[in-house]
Design a protein around this motif. Structure first.
Motif, mmCIF file in Angstrom:
data_model
loop_
_atom_site.group_PDB
_atom_site.id
_atom_site.type_symbol
_atom_site.label_atom_id
_atom_site.label_comp_id
_atom_site.label_asym_id
_atom_site.label_seq_id
_atom_site.Cartn_x
_atom_site.Cartn_y
_atom_site.Cartn_z
ATOM 1 N N PRO A 21 -4.097 -3.850 -0.100
ATOM 2 C CA PRO A 21 -5.349 -4.172 1.317
ATOM 3 C C PRO A 21 -3.884 -3.688 1.674
ATOM 4 O O PRO A 21 -2.643 -3.625 1.714
ATOM 5 C CB PRO A 21 -4.774 -5.235 0.843
ATOM 6 C CG PRO A 21 -4.965 -6.304 -0.426
ATOM 7 C CD PRO A 21 -5.248 -5.023 -1.092
ATOM 8 N N LEU A 22 -4.080 -2.953 3.263
ATOM 9 C CA LEU A 22 -2.519 -2.951 3.829
ATOM 10 C C LEU A 22 -2.280 -3.833 4.617
ATOM 11 O O LEU A 22 -2.874 -5.302 4.637
ATOM 12 C CB LEU A 22 -3.292 -1.830 5.335
ATOM 13 C CG LEU A 22 -3.811 -0.624 5.551
ATOM 14 C CD1 LEU A 22 -4.871 -0.503 6.468
ATOM 15 C CD2 LEU A 22 -3.509 0.089 4.585
ATOM 16 N N GLN A 69 1.088 -0.899 -0.143
ATOM 17 C CA GLN A 69 0.414 0.246 -0.155
ATOM 18 C C GLN A 69 0.749 1.062 -0.113
ATOM 19 O O GLN A 69 0.719 2.092 -0.395
ATOM 20 C CB GLN A 69 -0.949 0.014 1.000
ATOM 21 C CG GLN A 69 -0.270 0.515 1.992
ATOM 22 C CD GLN A 69 0.519 -0.780 3.260
ATOM 23 O OE1 GLN A 69 0.027 -1.646 2.670
ATOM 24 N NE2 GLN A 69 1.101 -0.010 4.080
ATOM 25 N N THR A 70 2.305 1.298 0.627
ATOM 26 C CA THR A 70 2.844 2.680 -0.071
ATOM 27 C C THR A 70 3.138 2.901 -0.916
ATOM 28 O O THR A 70 3.837 3.743 -1.526
ATOM 29 C CB THR A 70 4.365 2.555 1.515
ATOM 30 O OG1 THR A 70 5.209 0.964 0.476
ATOM 31 C CG2 THR A 70 4.081 2.057 2.563
ATOM 32 N N ASP A 75 -3.890 4.375 -4.677
ATOM 33 C CA ASP A 75 -5.578 4.309 -4.982
ATOM 34 C C ASP A 75 -5.365 3.119 -3.739
ATOM 35 O O ASP A 75 -4.534 2.405 -3.078
ATOM 36 C CB ASP A 75 -5.732 4.094 -5.788
ATOM 37 C CG ASP A 75 -5.772 3.571 -6.705
ATOM 38 O OD1 ASP A 75 -4.427 2.751 -6.404
ATOM 39 O OD2 ASP A 75 -5.978 2.954 -7.995
ATOM 40 N N PRO A 76 -6.893 3.360 -3.107
ATOM 41 C CA PRO A 76 -7.110 2.067 -2.053
ATOM 42 C C PRO A 76 -7.513 0.974 -1.985
ATOM 43 O O PRO A 76 -8.095 0.197 -1.065
ATOM 44 C CB PRO A 76 -8.154 3.527 -1.338
ATOM 45 C CG PRO A 76 -8.638 3.691 -1.850
ATOM 46 C CD PRO A 76 -7.216 4.069 -3.273
ATOM 47 N N THR A 110 -0.679 -4.449 12.414
ATOM 48 C CA THR A 110 -0.879 -3.790 10.870
ATOM 49 C C THR A 110 -0.963 -2.853 10.339
ATOM 50 O O THR A 110 -1.183 -1.343 10.994
ATOM 51 C CB THR A 110 -2.789 -4.078 10.429
ATOM 52 O OG1 THR A 110 -2.811 -5.547 10.642
ATOM 53 C CG2 THR A 110 -3.215 -3.918 9.438
ATOM 54 N N ALA A 151 -1.082 1.817 9.127
ATOM 55 C CA ALA A 151 -2.091 2.351 9.530
ATOM 56 C C ALA A 151 -2.646 2.663 8.388
ATOM 57 O O ALA A 151 -1.671 2.938 6.993
ATOM 58 C CB ALA A 151 -1.701 3.710 10.068
ATOM 59 N N GLU A 152 -3.055 3.422 7.675
ATOM 60 C CA GLU A 152 -3.933 3.953 6.005
ATOM 61 C C GLU A 152 -3.046 4.710 5.949
ATOM 62 O O GLU A 152 -2.829 4.669 4.553
ATOM 63 C CB GLU A 152 -5.507 4.158 6.683
ATOM 64 C CG GLU A 152 -6.458 4.583 4.886
ATOM 65 C CD GLU A 152 -6.740 3.589 3.839
ATOM 66 O OE1 GLU A 152 -6.026 3.104 4.333
ATOM 67 O OE2 GLU A 152 -5.777 4.163 2.805
ATOM 68 N N SER A 153 -2.722 5.410 6.697
ATOM 69 C CA SER A 153 -1.912 7.080 6.534
ATOM 70 C C SER A 153 -0.250 6.569 5.651
ATOM 71 O O SER A 153 -0.411 7.755 5.371
ATOM 72 C CB SER A 153 -1.404 7.671 7.423
ATOM 73 O OG SER A 153 -1.145 7.301 8.457
ATOM 74 N N SER A 154 -0.560 5.112 5.060
ATOM 75 C CA SER A 154 0.580 4.415 5.631
ATOM 76 C C SER A 154 0.612 4.279 3.814
ATOM 77 O O SER A 154 1.721 4.121 2.462
ATOM 78 C CB SER A 154 1.297 3.458 6.008
ATOM 79 O OG SER A 154 0.491 2.264 4.631
ATOM 80 N N ARG A 155 -0.695 4.548 2.895
ATOM 81 C CA ARG A 155 -0.663 4.807 1.836
ATOM 82 C C ARG A 155 0.365 5.991 0.381
ATOM 83 O O ARG A 155 0.019 6.670 1.054
ATOM 84 C CB ARG A 155 -2.119 4.753 1.519
ATOM 85 C CG ARG A 155 -2.523 4.383 -0.030
ATOM 86 C CD ARG A 155 -4.161 4.228 -0.111
ATOM 87 N NE ARG A 155 -5.171 2.984 0.747
ATOM 88 C CZ ARG A 155 -4.753 2.013 1.031
ATOM 89 N NH1 ARG A 155 -4.279 1.002 -0.291
ATOM 90 N NH2 ARG A 155 -5.122 0.572 1.832
#
Ligand code: GCU
Length: 422
Positions: free
Chosen positions: A148-149, A139-140, A144-145, A166, A168-172
Motif C-alpha cells: 500500500p501507498l 512502496q518506494t 510491484d503494487p 498520501t 502518489a502511485e508514481s512513487s512506487r
C-alpha cells in the motif's frame, strides 16, 4: 567549495535527503583540521585500564552506553512486555515469484507502523535478514503494487504547516536501486523495512505526530533534557522490528544485519549499540553524530546538528556545541558498543559533509575494543583508496560518487554479511 554551501534541509528526492551543507564556515581542508586527543575507550572513568572482556562487558561498555543515553541520543523507554503486531498479508509469489512478501503492522504504544518483509521464495530454513528504516514509504522499495501507498510528511515553510498526505502511485519502486532487493534475495537473505516517518515525522516540531508523546508522564509536554530524541525513537522501533523478527519462524533472528544511511545510519548505530541482538551493523555515510569523529573540525559539526535538526538528539547534546573537545566520548566509542559483532562503516568521496576520513578514523579507533574481544579491527590507520574495501570484523570502504546508497555499497555489504554469517 564555499559557493556550494547551500543550506538545503528539505528532502529533495523521494529517496535520499539532500546532504545539507548548511554551515558557511565549514572546513573542508584537511590541513586545517586542528590536533585533538581522543578519549580512550579502554580506560574506565576511575582511571583503571580495561584489560579483559569481563571488565569491558560489565563496566566500561555500560559507562559508554550511559554517556550516550545521557548526553547524546537520550534515554529510551524499556521494551514493551509484549509486542503487539498483526500479520496483515502473506503473498507467496511476490516479485515475479522470487519472494514471499509479508506485510505486518506493528503497534508501537498503540501507533500503527507498517513493516514490509521480503523473504526468498522456496527457502527451506529460516533466513538471515537485512533490516532498516527508510526515507520514504514502503512502496518506494516495492517493485510491484502489492504494497500500500504510505502517508507522506512535509512542511510548508511559508505557512509554518506540517503537511500529511498520501504518496502518489508514481512513487512506487522509486528507491528500489538503493535496496538491491534482487541481490539480497539471490543471496538467500530477506529484507525488513519500515518507513521512518511513520514512527515520527522528520520535521522539527512534529513531535506530537510521533510515538514519543505516547510515553509522557501525566502533564508532560516535552521530553526531559536526557530523554530520547527522534533518533532514539527510530532506534527503539528498530528493536521492535527485531522483536517481530524473533517471532517469525521464517527468519533466522540470530543473523539480522541492521543497515542505515545518513541520519538513518546514525539511527542504526544507536539501535545496534543498545540492542545486541543485531548481529551486524552497517553505517552508510552516517557522518556527524554517527561514525565520524566529532572532534575533527571537518564538514558538519555538533552545532550544525543541534541547530538544523534539534529534534534528532536529546537537549543535553547542545552543551557540546563548539565544545567537541570536552566530550568524554567520541564516535569511536559509539562504534565500540557494536563489538564484538560485525561493523561496517562506509563513506563516499563526494560526501565531504559527512567527513569520510573522520568516519574511517572512528572505525580505526574502535579497533582496540574489537581486539580485546578477540576480533579483528581494520588493522591499519591508512585510509584506503576508493573502491578498496578493508573487511575484517570491522569493515570500511570509500566509493566514488555522492551521498547515496548504491549497488556497489550493497555488493560489499552482502559479501561482508556472508563472511560474518558463515
Ligand atoms: C544532513 C545532515 C546530516 C545527515 C544527512 C542525511 O546533511 O546534516 O547529518 O546525515 O542530512 O540524513 O542525509
Amino acid at each position: 567549495m564555499r559557493n556550494n554551501l547551500i543550506a538545503s534541509l528539505a528532502l529533495l528526492s523521494v529517496c535520499i535527503p539532500a546532504a545539507s551543507q548548511g554551515h558557511p564556515d565549514a572546513n573542508f581542508d584537511e590541513a586545517k583540521v586542528p590536533k585533538y586527543t581522543l578519549p580512550d575507550p579502554l580506560t574506565l572513568q576511575n582511571g583503571d585500564k580495561v584489560k579483559d572482556a569481563h571488565t569491558w562487558v560489565n563496566k566500561r561498555r555500560p559507562e559508554i552506553l550511559a554517556m550516550y543515553q545521557e548526553d547524546v541520543f537520550g534515554h529510551s523507554p524499556a521494551a514493551p512486555a509484549k509486542l503487539e503486531y498483526e500479520v496483515v498479508s502473506v503473498e507467496k509469489q511476490a516479485l515475479g515469484g522470487k519472494a514471499v512478501r509479508k506485510l505486518i503492522t506493528l503497534s508501537l504504544a498503540g501507533k500503527k507502523v507498517n513493516l514490509l518483509l521480503y523473504l526468498p521464495a522456496g527457502a527451506t530454513k529460516p533466513v538471515p535478514v537485512f533490516a532498516g528504516l527508510w526515507f520514504a514509504g514502503n512502496q518506494t522499495v516495492a517493485l510491484d503494487p502489492g504494497v500500500p501507498l504510505s502517508e507522506e510528511w512535509s512542511t510548508d515553510r511559508t505557512a509554518h504547516k506540517i503537511i500529511h498526505k498520501t504518496a502518489a502511485e508514481s512513487s512506487r519502486g522509486k528507491c528500489a536501486q538503493q535496496w538491491q532487493v534482487d541481490q539480497i534475495l539471490a543471496h538467500g537473505y530477506g529484507l525488513a523495512i519500515v518507513y521512518y516517518e511513520e514512527i515520527e515525522p522528520d520535521i522539527p516540531g512534529a513531535l506530537t505526530y510521533g510515538i514519543r508523546p505516547l510515553f509522557f508522564k501525566p502533564g508532560q509536554t516535552i521530553p526531559l533534557a536526557s530523554e530520547w530524541g527522534a533518533i532514539g525513537a527510530w532506534a527503539w522501533s528498530l528493536s521492535r522490528v527485531m522483536d517481530y523478527l524473533e517471532r517469525d519462524r521464517d527468519v533466522d533472528a540470530k543473523r539480522v544485519a541492521l543497515i542505515g544511511h545518513s541520519r538513518l545510519g546514525k539511527t542504526a548505530l544507536w539501535a545496534g549499540a543498545q540492542d545486541t541482538r543485531f548481529s551486524i551493523v552497517i553505517s552508510n555515510e552516517s557522518g556527524e553524530g554517527g561514525a565520524a569523529i566529532s572532534r575533527r573540525d571537518f564538514g558538519e559539526r555538533t552545532k550544525d546538528l543541534n541547530t538544523h535538526f534539534p529534534h534528532w538528539f536529546d537537549s543535553n547534546f547542545s552543551q557540546y556545541n563548539d565544545r567537541e573537545n570536552s566530550m568524554p566520548f567520541d564516535s569511536h566509542m559509539l562504534l565500540s558498543l557494536i563489538a564484538p559483532r560485525g561493523l561496517y562503516v562506509a563513506s563516499a568521496e563526494g560526501d565531504q559533509w559527512s567527513d569520510p576520513r573522520g568516519e574511517f578514523l572512528g572505525a580505526v579507533n574502535a579497533g582496540p575494543v574489537y581486539e580485546l574481544l578477540g576480533k579483528k579491527g581494520l588493522g591499519t590507520d591508512r585510509m584506503p583508496a576508493v573502491h578498496q574495501p578493508i573487511m575484517h570484523d570491522i569493515a570500511y570502504h570509500i566509493r566514488a560518487g555522492k551521498h547515496d546508497v548504491t549497488a556497489y555499497d550493497w555488493d560489499q555489504y552482502l559479501k561482508f554479511a556472508t563472511t560474518q554469517w558463515k
